[in-house]
Design an enzyme around this catalytic site. Structure first.
Site, PDB file in Angstrom:
ATOM      1  CD  GLU A   1      43.142  40.761  50.153  1.00 58.16           C
ATOM      2  OE1 GLU A   1      43.025  40.992  48.993  1.00 58.16           O
ATOM      3  OE2 GLU A   1      43.197  39.898  50.889  1.00 58.16           O
TER       4      GLU A   1
ATOM      5  CG  ASP B   1      39.704  39.910  43.983  1.00 60.32           C
ATOM      6  OD1 ASP B   1      38.748  39.505  44.214  1.00 60.32           O
ATOM      7  OD2 ASP B   1      40.795  39.214  43.974  1.00 60.32           O
TER       8      ASP B   1
END
Length: 136
Positions: free
Chosen positions: A48, A66
């Site tokens: 991620e 994000d």
């Protein structure tokens, strides 16, 4: 001299913590990540955010972003500039070097949705070899 000092201060503000794998394991462990899930969490973070605390991804298709190690989405979990979302946190706080609040939020997401909440985990970790953390 003041200009040079100001430049160094600004550079310091843009620096992010980049965890080594074992350092990440240690910090996750001290923040309550269970040992039996550790390989999955490490894999998730590596895919991620590349273990970079200040990572901000996006914009996503829906215009959201994000944030941080866990790439926690601002549509649901945090708010920019003020505490909010389901984790009742400022998104900026998810991008700090102190990851304790980010871990709390990530654990909440996992309790609700499992690791499938993260595309990095689904695409790179689920049913695949997980990182070796045996030397950590």
């Amino acid at each position: 001299m003041k200009v040079i000092l100001a430049i160094f201060c600004l550079i310091g503000l843009t620096q992010a913590k980049v965890f080594s794998r074992c350092e990440l394991v240690s910090v996750l462990r001290s923040n309550g990540i269970p040992a039996n899930d550790m390989k999955d969490w490490v894999c998730l973070v590596e895919h991620e955010s590349s273990r970079i605390t200040s990572r901000k991804g996006g914009p996503n298709r829906n215009g959201s972003f994000d944030h941080g190690l866990f790439q926690i989405n601002d549509k649901y979990w945090c708010r920019n500039g003020v505490k909010g979302g389901d984790c009742n946190i400022k998104c900026e706080d998810l991008r700090q070097d102190d990851i304790s609040e980010a871990v709390k939020c990530a654990l909440k997401i996992k309790r609700r949705h499992g690791f499938n909440a993260w595309y990095g985990w689904k695409n790179h970790c689920k049913n695949k070899p997980l990182p070796n953390i045996s030397n950590c």
